[in-house]
Design an enzyme around this catalytic site. Structure first.
Site, PDB file in Angstrom:
ATOM      1  CG  ASP A   1     122.842  -8.626  38.041  1.00 35.74           C
ATOM      2  OD1 ASP A   1     123.949  -9.065  37.654  1.00 35.74           O
ATOM      3  OD2 ASP A   1     121.761  -8.995  37.558  1.00 35.74           O
TER       4      ASP A   1
ATOM      5  CG  PHE B   1     112.909 -10.631  30.377  1.00 30.89           C
ATOM      6  CD1 PHE B   1     113.161 -10.441  29.028  1.00 30.89           C
ATOM      7  CD2 PHE B   1     112.809  -9.504  31.184  1.00 30.89           C
ATOM      8  CE1 PHE B   1     113.320  -9.164  28.496  1.00 30.89           C
ATOM      9  CE2 PHE B   1     112.978  -8.223  30.661  1.00 30.89           C
ATOM     10  CZ  PHE B   1     113.226  -8.057  29.313  1.00 30.89           C
TER      11      PHE B   1
ATOM     12  CG  ASN C   1     122.902  -2.465  37.574  1.00 26.60           C
ATOM     13  OD1 ASN C   1     122.232  -1.462  37.433  1.00 26.60           O
ATOM     14  ND2 ASN C   1     122.503  -3.473  38.304  1.00 26.60           N
TER      15      ASN C   1
ATOM     16  CG  MET D   1     105.487 -10.615  31.781  1.00 28.15           C
ATOM     17  SD  MET D   1     106.120 -12.117  32.547  1.00 28.15           S
ATOM     18  CE  MET D   1     104.958 -12.347  33.871  1.00 28.15           C
TER      19      MET D   1
ATOM     20  CG  HIS E   1     117.329   0.626  34.287  1.00 26.71           C
ATOM     21  ND1 HIS E   1     116.508   1.321  35.136  1.00 26.71           N
ATOM     22  CD2 HIS E   1     117.521  -0.588  34.848  1.00 26.71           C
ATOM     23  CE1 HIS E   1     116.230   0.561  36.182  1.00 26.71           C
ATOM     24  NE2 HIS E   1     116.824  -0.603  36.039  1.00 26.71           N
TER      25      HIS E   1
END
Lengths: 156, 484
Positions: free
Chosen positions: B98, B208, B333, B384, B407
């Site tokens: 990603d 998210f 990334n 979350m 991170h």
């Protein structure tokens, strides 16, 4: 006699992994196909049923892949399934006439499969696991007592 | 140190070192607490990856690991390595699938009490507007190949021109949302196909969009400089380059695997596949990765602006009343061409940050003018149910970690274990009782991503704070979440 297990999920903290088995290479690739869609959709039977019901209306595609090793061939095959799902919203099922040939330069796969387009409604309602990529990590074919096995880790 | 055969030494309270052995070209350095390092020595695989990265030709100073280190493909997640720009290599394994997965924080002028009454409606509207998961219809019209090329080469400029956000947003995006090396001609047809309808989509897994409340301020002065205040409603977005980036990584892993053989690179792991930066393969990967990075910044720009529109609609506010603005956007990334002090020389290096966040010190020339005196904002998401952190980069980060920090939290349970732990429980109700309203495409995702599946991000952030690498500014508590 023990029941033959086509594949099983392996514990992996961040991603998803499956160990795939086959009494021959063709069976292993069939089981990899089943394992991939099980991971993605959570239920292969439902997908199989849907594909079988629409089989007559869907085009039959021939897929040919050639790679320098069995590991690369499986990686390409699963990546192909993922690409078609992510990009074209189609699944390949059922698989017909799957042939694997090992050559002096590697391995070759030829397969006929029905390509089923997933409906917007199905995509909106289904609980689908998105696979970013099929990884190469630990990807190694093993043959023991006449049984092939390989572990594939999917980056999700 | 335990049963592990990995030779590791404690340098200070939060820093450990593996001295070079075998084919290691530089030492490995791991930022961690005693408890974390004990766990890593038991697990060994992530530390072995720190050792593997130290084999990369041209590596400078150290193979580094942040406290959220865990096993990854090639590099560990939480890994940082800088390689000499002229003589060193570049590795897709040091960036990940990603490409430019990252974080974006936007502020509103609203407070928790103003939002609470309409929170359910707000979450529902955000979920309806921002596509999540596989196969969701795109929120903006499907791009033409030419438009995708512009996004890939010009970064956020195109989407801002199309009305997604404001021109001033660009100033507070890492690299101003545009990597100059991007070249669309090195992108495969498959990557193009996968990118055409994915701009403005959140994706699934751990990605998210959160509505957060600023619930604790650690540094009043820096928080004020960022425009943050206690009780304020902010938006936190976590996503990346979607299928476009995944396909580019996959394409170039194959290229790099062949290149590693061609250039006789002796690498301990296939997924560390690399090529000399100055080789055709290295240049092509950097150009392709830059395209994906530009796509990711544009993706977060579109998603943020869709969220702004939803806020306006739900609360019936004008832009002037909503006071919506981007605070910062940063990747975790990526590989970047940067200048760093190595010994007594300034050198140009390729900094690979895989699951690591850039954390520039105050007065760094790459900082936006408005943050020049305080340093670069660093956005560290948690789970979350608990909290995320806003931190700030320091001079020590420049000296020790090529201007990099942690991170995120890192997973504690596998997805399977999490689903098992969530079986028979109403997780949405449980989260609601903790004051978090969640809407997700699938219940499996809610179970996989439940708070107890993650480590406490505070312990990770504290290691870097106590090391003086990135300092805590504010804590954000989620009250609304949408996921794929």
């Amino acid at each position: 006699m023990d029941k033959f297990i086509p594949f099983k999920e392996i514990e992996h903290t961040a991603d998803l992994a499956i160990q795939i088995f086959g009494r021959n290479l063709e069976e292993l690739f069939h089981n990899a196909h089943q394992g991939f869609y099980t991971i993605v959709f959570g239920n292969f039977k439902k997908i199989q049923k849907m594909a079988n019901a629409s089989q007559d209306k869907c085009p039959l595609k021939t897929l040919q892949l050639e790679e320098t090793s069995l590991e690369d061939l499986l990686h390409s095959f699963l990546s192909e399934l993922n690409y078609h799902l992510q990009s074209k919203r189609t699944i390949f099922s059922p698989l017909l006439n799957l042939e694997i040939h090992q050559t002096s330069n590697g391995a070759r796969l030829r397969i006929n499969a029905t390509e089923l387009k997933l409906s917007s409604q199905f995509l909106a309602e289904a609980d689908i696991t998105e696979i970013k990529a099929v990884t190469y990590h630990g990807l190694k074919f093993v043959q023991e007592n006449g049984l092939w096995s390989v572990t594939v880790i999917f980056d999700i | 140190m335990g049963k592990s055969k990995i030779p590791i030494e404690k340098i200070d309270d939060n820093l450990f070192e593996i001295k070079p052995f075998g084919g290691m070209l530089k030492p490995g350095r791991i930022y961690a607490s005693d408890e974390m390092i004990a766990g890593l020595l038991e697990e060994e695989a992530p530390l072995q990856q720190v050792i593997n990265v130290a084999h990369l030709p041209g590596i400078e100073k150290y193979s580094l690991a942040m406290p959220d280190i865990h096993w990854g493909y090639g590099f560990p997640i939480g890994g940082v390595a800088a390689t000499d720009w002229k003589e060193g290599v570049i590795s897709p394994g040091g960036v990940g699938y990603d490409i430019n997965c990252g974080m974006r924080l936007a502020a509103t002028g609203l407070t928790e009490s103003e939002v609470k009454k309409r929170l359910q409606k707000l979450v529902e509207e955000l979920f309806k507007t921002i596509p999540t998961g596989v196969g969701a219809s795109h929120a903006i019209k499907k791009l033409s190949k030419n438009e995708l090329k512009k996004v890939a080469q010009e970064g956020v400029n195109l989407v801002v021109e199309q009305g997604f956000g404001q021109a001033e947003d660009i100033e507070v995006i890492e690299e101003k949302g545009k990597m100059e090396f991007a070249d669309f001609s090195v992108i495969s047809q498959r990557a193009i196909e996968r990118g055409l309808d994915q701009l403005g989509t959140l994706g699934s897994g751990n990605h998210f969009l959160e509505i957060d409340v600023v619930d604790k301020i650690y540094d009043e002065e820096k928080a004020a400089a960022l425009g943050l205040f206690q009780g304020q409603i902010v938006i936190l977005i976590h996503t990346g380059s979607r299928g476009f980036g995944y396909q580019i990584c996959d394409d170039y892993l194959k290229v790099m695997s062949k290149a590693a053989q061609k250039y006789h690179l002796n690498l301990p792991d296939r997924q560390l596949a690399a090529a000399p930066i100055q080789s055709q393969e290295g240049q092509d990967y950097f150009a392709a990765m830059s395209c994906a990075a530009n796509f990711a910044w544009s993706n977060r720009q579109v998603i943020m602006d869709l969220a702004r529109r939803v806020f306006k609609k739900v609360f019936n506010l004008s832009d002037a009343d909503l006071q919506f603005r981007l605070i910062y956007d940063v990747s975790h990334n990526i590989a970047k061409k940067e200048e760093h002090q190595i010994g007594d020389k300034k050198k140009t290096v390729c900094v690979h940050r895989k699951g690591a966040t850039r954390a520039l010190a105050p007065n760094h020339p790459l900082l936006p003018e408005k943050y020049r005196t305080i340093g670069q904002p660093v956005l560290i998401p948690g789970d979350m149910g608990r909290y995320s952190f806003v931190c700030i980069g320091t001079e020590k980060a420049m000296e020790e970690t090529f201007g990099s920090t942690c991170h995120g939290a890192g997973r504690l349970l596998s997805r399977r274990q999490a689903k098992k732990a969530g079986a028979g429980r109403n997780l949405i109700k449980e989260l609601s009782e903790r004051g978090v309203i969640i809407q997700a495409k699938g219940m499996a995702t809610v179970a996989e991503e439940m708070p107890e599946a993650y480590k406490d991000v505070q312990s990770v952030v504290n290691v870097m704070h106590n090391s003086g690498i990135s300092l805590k500014v504010a804590r954000l508590k989620p009250i609304g979440v949408i996921k794929g």
